[in-house]
Structures are given as structure tokens and as C-alpha cells.
Design a protein around this motif. Structure first.
Motif, PDB file in Angstrom:
ATOM      1  N   ILE A  29       0.839  -1.204   0.000  1.00 28.19           N
ATOM      2  CA  ILE A  29       0.000   0.000   0.000  1.00 28.19           C
ATOM      3  C   ILE A  29       0.875   1.255   0.000  1.00 28.19           C
ATOM      4  O   ILE A  29       0.586   2.235  -0.703  1.00 28.19           O
ATOM      5  CB  ILE A  29      -0.943  -0.025   1.225  1.00 28.19           C
ATOM      6  N   VAL A  30       1.975   1.208   0.756  1.00 29.64           N
ATOM      7  CA  VAL A  30       2.890   2.357   0.786  1.00 29.64           C
ATOM      8  C   VAL A  30       3.524   2.556  -0.591  1.00 29.64           C
ATOM      9  O   VAL A  30       3.657   3.689  -1.075  1.00 29.64           O
ATOM     10  CB  VAL A  30       3.972   2.146   1.860  1.00 29.64           C
ATOM     11  N   GLY A  35       3.370   5.876  -6.092  1.00 33.85           N
ATOM     12  CA  GLY A  35       3.176   5.787  -7.532  1.00 33.85           C
ATOM     13  C   GLY A  35       3.941   4.685  -8.224  1.00 33.85           C
ATOM     14  O   GLY A  35       4.131   4.728  -9.446  1.00 33.85           O
ATOM     15  N   GLU A  36       4.368   3.660  -7.504  1.00 31.29           N
ATOM     16  CA  GLU A  36       5.100   2.553  -8.105  1.00 31.29           C
ATOM     17  C   GLU A  36       4.306   1.262  -7.972  1.00 31.29           C
ATOM     18  O   GLU A  36       3.357   1.171  -7.197  1.00 31.29           O
ATOM     19  CB  GLU A  36       6.473   2.397  -7.448  1.00 31.29           C
ATOM     20  N   VAL A  39       4.082  -5.058  -7.139  1.00 30.81           N
ATOM     21  CA  VAL A  39       4.544  -6.333  -7.695  1.00 30.81           C
ATOM     22  C   VAL A  39       5.968  -6.193  -8.223  1.00 30.81           C
ATOM     23  O   VAL A  39       6.840  -7.025  -7.968  1.00 30.81           O
ATOM     24  CB  VAL A  39       3.599  -6.820  -8.810  1.00 30.81           C
ATOM     25  N   ALA A  40       6.227  -5.102  -8.957  1.00 29.77           N
ATOM     26  CA  ALA A  40       7.566  -4.882  -9.505  1.00 29.77           C
ATOM     27  C   ALA A  40       8.584  -4.666  -8.390  1.00 29.77           C
ATOM     28  O   ALA A  40       9.710  -5.174  -8.454  1.00 29.77           O
ATOM     29  CB  ALA A  40       7.549  -3.683 -10.442  1.00 29.77           C
ATOM     30  N   ALA A  41       8.192  -3.931  -7.359  1.00 30.54           N
ATOM     31  CA  ALA A  41       9.121  -3.661  -6.262  1.00 30.54           C
ATOM     32  C   ALA A  41       9.446  -4.928  -5.488  1.00 30.54           C
ATOM     33  O   ALA A  41      10.614  -5.200  -5.182  1.00 30.54           O
ATOM     34  CB  ALA A  41       8.529  -2.609  -5.328  1.00 30.54           C
ATOM     35  N   LEU A  42       8.436  -5.735  -5.168  1.00 30.94           N
ATOM     36  CA  LEU A  42       8.680  -6.964  -4.431  1.00 30.94           C
ATOM     37  C   LEU A  42       9.443  -7.975  -5.278  1.00 30.94           C
ATOM     38  O   LEU A  42      10.267  -8.736  -4.761  1.00 30.94           O
ATOM     39  CB  LEU A  42       7.352  -7.559  -3.954  1.00 30.94           C
ATOM     40  N   ASP A 318      17.451  -0.672  -9.103  1.00 26.17           N
ATOM     41  CA  ASP A 318      16.474  -1.019 -10.131  1.00 26.17           C
ATOM     42  C   ASP A 318      15.306  -0.046 -10.193  1.00 26.17           C
ATOM     43  O   ASP A 318      14.758   0.209 -11.272  1.00 26.17           O
ATOM     44  CB  ASP A 318      15.935  -2.437  -9.892  1.00 26.17           C
ATOM     45  N   MET A 319      14.894   0.477  -9.032  1.00 24.61           N
ATOM     46  CA  MET A 319      13.742   1.370  -8.974  1.00 24.61           C
ATOM     47  C   MET A 319      14.114   2.610  -8.160  1.00 24.61           C
ATOM     48  O   MET A 319      13.778   2.708  -6.967  1.00 24.61           O
ATOM     49  CB  MET A 319      12.532   0.649  -8.375  1.00 24.61           C
ATOM     50  N   PRO A 320      14.827   3.555  -8.755  1.00 19.60           N
ATOM     51  CA  PRO A 320      15.271   4.744  -8.016  1.00 19.60           C
ATOM     52  C   PRO A 320      14.127   5.558  -7.432  1.00 19.60           C
ATOM     53  O   PRO A 320      14.323   6.287  -6.447  1.00 19.60           O
ATOM     54  CB  PRO A 320      16.035   5.556  -9.070  1.00 19.60           C
TER      55      PRO A 320
END
Length: 364
Positions: A29-30, A35-36, A39-42, A318-320
């Protein structure tokens, strides 16, 4: 809510797993809030920690420190003691390791490394035993004294490194290199790249976990220790010296914390420097809580926190757009849901298992 009885497997495995999933849900949720894609972050977090031999090596390296620290805290918990001082105990242990390596560096590696490990464990054990003695014989609360001893250890180490042990002519607050003989072998022969810091301290940590299990759950001394943790009055009635057990278990706790110094100084840094413990002693509290103070659970929790530490570093690349503090947030949520809110789901799990158990005879 904490009074709901669960089967042992549910208490040790199912409930911590559900708490972890709840922490990841809140984290998702955070991530959505910034705005990311959760699924991609995990996914980046998982791939960064387990997606290659190099990543696994770093994950196991971090997990080694957390396993030693978690065992240190868990052993004290079994005696009813909340040891907040693993950080300071590991720090002072590094002094013992360094003194052996700097003064006896000419010894063969087969003698020098075990001697450094033993002396480091002795330094950590003594540093842990003092708060234990203060609690047992002077009534000082173990939480207060171990917190104070963390600051004492930090001040002592800064003074010694900067004013006594610093390498001649060096501007950096660190000692000279220990030498080629004071090195723990890497685990490259297991397929890990030579660039990864995972070393022989990992199997030593696993052996320590087995030893703790045997001592606490398979010996009369360990049984007496757990009795003291449950009720000092009952222990006294049974003829168990609760004060002596308190001192000894805190010494054991400090000795286990010395594994952090062994992994860092003999396995990676090869010199004594300020802040080498990196907060692992405090993370060990969360590891012990999530592992339910059992060596098997501590191993799994250490692997999780090691994966979070390594995966978080890769996630930042990977996700700045995702804040680097996200990993700290995940760790905090895991601590929150496994510690302070550890029993939040216990009533629901208890009702679900009771309903299922009641339905089984009817189905039969």
C-alpha cells in the motif's frame, strides 16, 4: 488475545508467516502511495536477494550476522531476560579478536583463527556477564544495564581505536591489517563468486544454532534455565540457583554475539574499525522475536532479514523512484507485526483451526 492456544507448528510457522504477509501487504500500500508497482518492487527485492549466486552469497553474509545476534537475544529470552546489549557485546568481542590478530599474527592460521574466535567469545561473554551479575545480585534491570553497556562499549572502542590501536600514520580510525593468517576462508568452493563476502562464519553460525538447541532443550541445565525464565520462585523451590543461571546465560549470550565480530573482522574487514557491527545487534532482537526464540525460527528469520538487506540494496538501483528507506520500513513492519502485534491474528487462526478440527470427525 495472547491466551489463545495454537498447535506448535501454527505458533512457530503459520502465525509468523501470516504476520509477514500482513507486513508485505501494508508495504504494498505504501509503494502504491508513491506511484510505483508493488509487484515490480517486491519482485526486484526477491531477485536482488535470491536471483543469482552473487546475490545469495551477500544474503547469506548478512544473515550470518543476524543469526549470531538473534541467537544471542533468544538465549537470554529463554531465561526471561531481555538482552538489548548484543550490539555492545559484539563490539567488545571485536576488541578481543583484534588483540589476538595484531599481537600473534605470526601464528599459523589453524591456530590463530580459532584462538581469535575463543578470545573474542571470552570478551563478549564477560561484557554480557556484568549486566547479568548486576541484575542477579544487585537488582539492576537487565534492559537498562544492557542499553547503558552499549554506549559504554561504543565509547570505549572509539577511544581505543582512535588513540591506542590506530594504524601508525593513518588518518582513518582503524587498525592495521591483521595479516594473511587471520582470515576465515570464503565459501567459494560451494559455488559462490569470489567477490561475495560469505565465509566460514556461516557454517559456524549454523553449528551454534544446533548447539543452542541441544543445550536449551536437551540438557538438564537448559531445562533449569527455562524454568528460571518461567518462574524464578518455582526454580528456587526446585533448588535451581536462578542468580547463577542469570549470570551464566548472559555470558553465553555475549559469547554468541561475538560471532558478528568473527564474521565481520576475520571474514571481511581483516582489521578493527569503528562501527563494524552495523546495528546487527539491534536487528537480532527482531530476528529473535520473529523466530519465537527458537534456533530453527531464528535461522529462518535471519535469512529473511538478510534477504531484505541485500534485496533492498538492489531495489535502490532497479527502482530509483522507490525510497531507499523502504527496506527499513519493511523491517519495521515485520518487527511491528511479529512483535508488538504478534498476537493480532492469533484469535482468528485459533478459531479457523478449531473449526477445521471440529469438521474433521464429521467428514470421517
Amino acid at each position: 488475545m495472547s491466551g489463545v492456544e495454537l498447535p506448535r507448528w501454527a505458533d512457530l510457522i503459520l502465525l509468523p508467516l501470516l504476520n509477514l504477509l500482513l507486513a508485505l501487504l501494508v508495504t504494498s500500500i505504501v509503494i502504491l502511495g508513491v506511484g510505483e508497482s508493488p509487484v515490480a518492487a517486491l519482485r526486484a527485492l526477491a531477485v536482488g536477494s535470491l536471483g543469482s549466486a552473487d546475490a545469495v552469497g551477500y544474503t547469506l553474509y548478512y544473515a550470518t550476522d543476524m543469526l549470531f545476534a538473534g541467537l544471542s537475544v533468544a538465549v537470554a529470552f529463554q531465561c526471561g531476560l531481555f538482552n538489548i546489549g548484543a550490539e555492545g557485546q559484539a563490539y567488545v568481542s571485536g576488541l578481543g579478536v583484534a588483540l589476538v590478530c595484531l599481537t600473534l599474527g605470526g601464528l599459523p592460521a589453524g591456530v590463530l583463527v580459532p584462538l581469535a574466535i575463543l578470545v573474542g567469545a571470552g570478551f563478549g561473554g564477560v561484557w554480557g556477564a556484568v549486566p547479568g551479575w548486576l541484575q542477579a545480585y544487585r537488582g539492576s534491570h537487565i534492559v537498562i544495564t544492557t542499553i547503558m553497556f552499549n554506549f559504554l562499549a561504543a565509547a570505549l572502542m572509539v577511544y581505543l581505536i582512535v588513540n591506542v590501536l590506530i594504524a601508525p600514520g593513518s588518518m582513518a580510525p582503524e587498525t592495521r591489517d591483521f595479516g594473511a593468517n587471520a582470515v576465515l576462508p570464503s565459501l567459494g568452493w560451494l559455488g559462490f563468486p569470489g567477490s561475495t563476502p560469505v565465509n566460514l562464519a556461516l557454517p559456524v553460525a549454523l553449528l551454534a544454532a544446533v548447539a543452542v538447541w541441544l543445550l536449551i532443550w536437551r540438557t538438564p541445565w537448559g531445562y533449569g534455565l527455562r524454568v528460571v525464565g518461567l518462574s524464578a520462585d518455582v526454580a528456587s523451590y526446585a533448588g535451581i540457583d536462578a542468580r547463577r543461571r542469570t549470570v551464566l546465560v548472559m555470558a553465553l549470550s555475549g559469547a554468541l554475539a561475538s560471532g558478528v565480530a568473527v564474521n565481520e573482522l576475520l571474514g571481511v574487514q581483516h582489521k578493527l574499525l569503528i562501527g563494524f557491527t552495523g546495528g546487527y545487534g539491534f536487528t537480532g532482537i527482531a530476528v529473535a522475536l520473529m523466530g519465537r526464540n527458537h534456533p530453527a525460527g531464528v535461522i529462518l528469520a535471519a535469512l529473511l532479514f538478510g534477504a531484505l538487506a541485500q534485496g533492498g540494496a538492489e531495489l535502490a538501483f532497479d527502482m530509483p523512484a522507490v525510497p531507499t528507506e523502504l527496506v527499513i520500513l519493511i523491517q519495521g513492519l515485520v518487527i511491528l507485526f511479529t512483535g508488538a502485534l504478534g498476537n493480532l491474528l492469533r484469535p482468528a487462526v485459533g478459531r479457523l483451526l478449531a473449526t477445521r478440527a471440529a469438521a474433521l470427525p464429521k467428514a470421517g
